[in-house]
Design an enzyme around this catalytic site. Structure first.
Site, PDB file in Angstrom:
ATOM      1  N   GLU A 110       3.894  -0.019  10.712  1.00 61.73           N
ATOM      2  CA  GLU A 110       4.502   1.317  10.597  1.00 61.73           C
ATOM      3  C   GLU A 110       3.980   2.324  11.609  1.00 61.73           C
ATOM      4  O   GLU A 110       3.670   3.465  11.265  1.00 61.73           O
ATOM      5  CB  GLU A 110       4.316   1.830   9.154  1.00 61.73           C
ATOM      6  CG  GLU A 110       4.932   0.892   8.133  1.00 61.73           C
ATOM      7  CD  GLU A 110       4.697   1.306   6.683  1.00 61.73           C
ATOM      8  OE1 GLU A 110       4.014   2.306   6.439  1.00 61.73           O
ATOM      9  OE2 GLU A 110       5.221   0.599   5.797  1.00 61.73           O
ATOM     10  N   ASN A 144       5.080  -4.931  12.117  1.00 62.20           N
ATOM     11  CA  ASN A 144       5.863  -4.803  10.881  1.00 62.20           C
ATOM     12  C   ASN A 144       6.242  -3.338  10.650  1.00 62.20           C
ATOM     13  O   ASN A 144       5.388  -2.450  10.773  1.00 62.20           O
ATOM     14  CB  ASN A 144       4.979  -5.304   9.719  1.00 62.20           C
ATOM     15  CG  ASN A 144       5.708  -5.464   8.405  1.00 62.20           C
ATOM     16  OD1 ASN A 144       6.729  -6.138   8.342  1.00 62.20           O
ATOM     17  ND2 ASN A 144       5.175  -4.868   7.345  1.00 62.20           N
ATOM     18  N   HIS A 165      13.531  -2.392   3.333  1.00 61.40           N
ATOM     19  CA  HIS A 165      13.658  -1.629   2.080  1.00 61.40           C
ATOM     20  C   HIS A 165      14.974  -0.865   2.176  1.00 61.40           C
ATOM     21  O   HIS A 165      15.077   0.131   2.876  1.00 61.40           O
ATOM     22  CB  HIS A 165      12.495  -0.644   1.933  1.00 61.40           C
ATOM     23  CG  HIS A 165      11.159  -1.292   1.794  1.00 61.40           C
ATOM     24  ND1 HIS A 165      10.788  -1.985   0.661  1.00 61.40           N
ATOM     25  CD2 HIS A 165      10.103  -1.360   2.639  1.00 61.40           C
ATOM     26  CE1 HIS A 165       9.545  -2.441   0.815  1.00 61.40           C
ATOM     27  NE2 HIS A 165       9.113  -2.084   2.004  1.00 61.40           N
ATOM     28  N   GLU A 198       9.632  -7.433   3.434  1.00 63.60           N
ATOM     29  CA  GLU A 198       9.418  -6.640   2.210  1.00 63.60           C
ATOM     30  C   GLU A 198      10.750  -6.290   1.565  1.00 63.60           C
ATOM     31  O   GLU A 198      10.963  -5.166   1.101  1.00 63.60           O
ATOM     32  CB  GLU A 198       8.636  -5.351   2.529  1.00 63.60           C
ATOM     33  CG  GLU A 198       7.317  -5.592   3.233  1.00 63.60           C
ATOM     34  CD  GLU A 198       6.523  -4.315   3.497  1.00 63.60           C
ATOM     35  OE1 GLU A 198       6.841  -3.253   2.930  1.00 63.60           O
ATOM     36  OE2 GLU A 198       5.562  -4.393   4.285  1.00 63.60           O
ATOM     37  N   ASP A 221      13.741  -5.312  -0.527  1.00 69.60           N
ATOM     38  CA  ASP A 221      14.227  -4.864  -1.836  1.00 69.60           C
ATOM     39  C   ASP A 221      15.463  -4.010  -1.601  1.00 69.60           C
ATOM     40  O   ASP A 221      15.632  -3.424  -0.531  1.00 69.60           O
ATOM     41  CB  ASP A 221      13.166  -4.147  -2.685  1.00 69.60           C
ATOM     42  CG  ASP A 221      12.352  -3.108  -1.957  1.00 69.60           C
ATOM     43  OD1 ASP A 221      12.899  -2.405  -1.081  1.00 69.60           O
ATOM     44  OD2 ASP A 221      11.153  -2.978  -2.277  1.00 69.60           O
TER      45      ASP A 221
HETATM   46  O1  G3I Z   1      -5.239   0.476  -8.166  1.00 68.41           O
HETATM   47  C1  G3I Z   1      -5.117   1.873  -8.415  1.00 68.41           C
HETATM   48  C2  G3I Z   1      -5.465   2.185  -9.852  1.00 68.41           C
HETATM   49  O2  G3I Z   1      -6.812   1.864 -10.081  1.00 68.41           O
HETATM   50  C3  G3I Z   1      -5.201   3.674 -10.102  1.00 68.41           C
HETATM   51  O3  G3I Z   1      -5.413   3.952 -11.447  1.00 68.41           O
HETATM   52  C4  G3I Z   1      -3.772   4.028  -9.732  1.00 68.41           C
HETATM   53  C5  G3I Z   1      -3.490   5.513  -9.920  1.00 68.41           C
HETATM   54  O4  G3I Z   1      -2.605   6.000  -8.962  1.00 68.41           O
HETATM   55  O5  G3I Z   1      -3.538   3.692  -8.388  1.00 68.41           O
HETATM   56  C6  G3I Z   1      -3.708   2.298  -8.116  1.00 68.41           C
HETATM   57  O6  G3I Z   1      -3.476   2.057  -6.750  1.00 68.41           O
HETATM   58  C7  G3I Z   1      -2.111   2.109  -6.343  1.00 68.41           C
HETATM   59  C8  G3I Z   1      -1.743   0.764  -5.758  1.00 68.41           C
HETATM   60  O7  G3I Z   1      -0.438   0.816  -5.235  1.00 68.41           O
HETATM   61  C9  G3I Z   1      -1.793  -0.367  -6.783  1.00 68.41           C
HETATM   62  O8  G3I Z   1      -0.849  -0.141  -7.796  1.00 68.41           O
HETATM   63  C10 G3I Z   1      -1.979   3.194  -5.319  1.00 68.41           C
HETATM   64  O9  G3I Z   1      -2.181   4.462  -5.908  1.00 68.41           O
HETATM   65  C11 G3I Z   1      -0.600   3.144  -4.688  1.00 68.41           C
HETATM   66  O10 G3I Z   1      -0.564   4.054  -3.598  1.00 68.41           O
HETATM   67  C12 G3I Z   1      -0.317   1.758  -4.176  1.00 68.41           C
HETATM   68  O11 G3I Z   1       1.011   1.741  -3.690  1.00 68.41           O
HETATM   69  C13 G3I Z   1       1.305   0.705  -2.788  1.00 68.41           C
HETATM   70  C14 G3I Z   1       1.810   1.286  -1.487  1.00 68.41           C
HETATM   71  O12 G3I Z   1       2.179   0.243  -0.599  1.00 68.41           O
HETATM   72  C15 G3I Z   1       0.748   2.145  -0.820  1.00 68.41           C
HETATM   73  O13 G3I Z   1       1.103   2.505   0.459  1.00 68.41           O
HETATM   74  C16 G3I Z   1       2.355  -0.195  -3.404  1.00 68.41           C
HETATM   75  O14 G3I Z   1       1.801  -0.893  -4.529  1.00 68.41           O
HETATM   76  C17 G3I Z   1       2.865  -1.215  -2.374  1.00 68.41           C
HETATM   77  O15 G3I Z   1       3.982  -1.886  -2.889  1.00 68.41           O
HETATM   78  C18 G3I Z   1       3.272  -0.493  -1.105  1.00 68.41           C
HETATM   79  O16 G3I Z   1       3.676  -1.455  -0.169  1.00 68.41           O
HETATM   80  C19 G3I Z   1       4.131  -0.939   1.081  1.00 68.41           C
HETATM   81  C20 G3I Z   1       3.728  -1.918   2.158  1.00 68.41           C
HETATM   82  O17 G3I Z   1       2.348  -2.174   2.120  1.00 68.41           O
HETATM   83  C21 G3I Z   1       4.115  -1.419   3.531  1.00 68.41           C
HETATM   84  N1  G3I Z   1       5.533  -1.074   3.574  1.00 68.41           N
HETATM   85  C22 G3I Z   1       6.016  -0.197   2.525  1.00 68.41           C
HETATM   86  C23 G3I Z   1       5.652  -0.752   1.156  1.00 68.41           C
HETATM   87  C24 G3I Z   1       6.217   0.111   0.048  1.00 68.41           C
HETATM   88  O18 G3I Z   1       5.672   1.396   0.066  1.00 68.41           O
END
Ligand code: G3I
Length: 302
Positions: A127, A168, A205, A234, A236
């Protein structure tokens, strides 16, 4: 064939999903994931904040949980991701200039050494392009100098010469968009100058603001024509249109260098978008959706 992985394998491709380490104890989740998919991406566990929470101290606990689950079940793993403006640990966010550049290099070396020879594809840079103007995204990494992306790729090549190195990004699916052209021009430049790059990941996406467009097949084939593999990394689709899922699969199957498809999660309830948008192939109870049947049929008709 009766599973996504087996159906994709008929044309030498893989079918993958993103896995969250915290869900490996959920039998419904792991049953589906193990049955249907043969390429695994860690949804968050191989990112910078997860693998180097303190500078110079690497932690692969959750990354290895996913790696071990995948490989013990006969699957390969896509590495995601080594250099990114997002999900940086606090210590990295506070760095700049040559200290940040060196930290990026050290991070790539540390993570790739741990998985040397074990990960066939790495998302080296994620990104890095601006959403609108076709240029680079402003970030702390970009402010270390425009060459940060090629430095990341050269570092990665030296760290694990067996890994295929990918760029990516999202919203590079529509061939007419400035962002797509910006990334295309970077890859063309890298290939012409011998900067090591082997693949492009189209995150894919799709939603109301960035819908699937029938020029997606053009995008895939134009990148492939530069001499790189293309992976759908990725996928969806908000709303879960079965027809759009079939179109995506058929576009990949039409281009020999489109090597595989990864959907970004197993069940709708596992999606970062929330189950209410119905973006994936299994409903929140783990039942196959119309989109699943559409994808399977497309793979089987290739
Ligand atoms: O693990 C913590 C947890 O302990 C806490 O209580 C909670 C409260 O907010 O947060 C949890 O972490 C989160 C994590 O996902 C696991 O669920 C983060 O806040 C959250 O920001 C994170 O989001 C991820 C996101 O990337 C972050 O940029 C998504 O799961 C994940 O699907 C997403 O994936 C990205 C790719 O890496 C890159 N391309 C876009 C894609 C979608 O956004």
């Amino acid at each position: 064939e009766s599973t996504l992985a087996a159906a994709a394998a008929q044309s030498g491709r893989y079918f993958g999903t993103a896995i969250a380490s915290g869900k490996l104890g959920d039998g419904n989740y792991t049953n589906i994931a193990n049955r249907e998919f043969n390429m695994i991406t860690a949804e968050n566990e191989m990112k910078i904040d997860a693998t180097e929470p303190n500078q110079g101290q690497f932690n692969f606990t959750n990354a290895d949980r996913i790696y071990n689950w995948a490989t013990q079940n006969g699957k390969q793993v896509r590495g995601h991701t080594l250099a990114w403006h997002s999900q940086q640990p606090g210590w990295m966010q506070s760095l700049s200039g040559s200290a940040l550049r060196q930290a990026m290099i050290n991070h790539i070396n540390g993570v790739m050494a741990h998985y040397k020879g074990k990960i066939p594809y790495w998302d080296v840079v994620n990104e890095a392009y601006d959403d609108n103007n076709g240029g680079r995204r402003d970030s702390n990494l970009q402010r270390t100098g425009n060459d940060w992306i090629e430095v990341a790729f050269r570092t990665a090549r030296a760290a694990d010469p067996s890994a295929k190195l990918c760029y990516n990004d999202y919203n590079i699916d529509n061939w007419t968009w400035a962002k797509t052209q910006g990334v295309y021009n970077m890859v063309r430049d890298f290939k012409s100058r011998g900067v090591p790059i082997d693949c492009v990941g189209l995150q894919s996406h799709f939603n109301g603001q960035s819908p699937y467009n029938s020029n997606y097949r053009t995008t895939i084939s134009q990148f492939a024509a530069l001499g790189v593999d293309v992976a759908i990394t990725e996928l969806d689709i908000q709303g879960g249109s079965a027809q759009t899922y079939a179109n995506v699969v058929n576009d990949c199957l039409a281009v020999p260098r489109c090597i595989g498809i990864t959907v970004w999660g197993v069940r709708d309830s596992d999606s970062w978008l929330g189950a209410n948008t119905s973006p994936l192939l299994f409903d929140s109870n783990g039942n196959k959706k119309a989109a699943y049947n559409s994808v399977l049929n497309a793979l089987n008709s290739a």
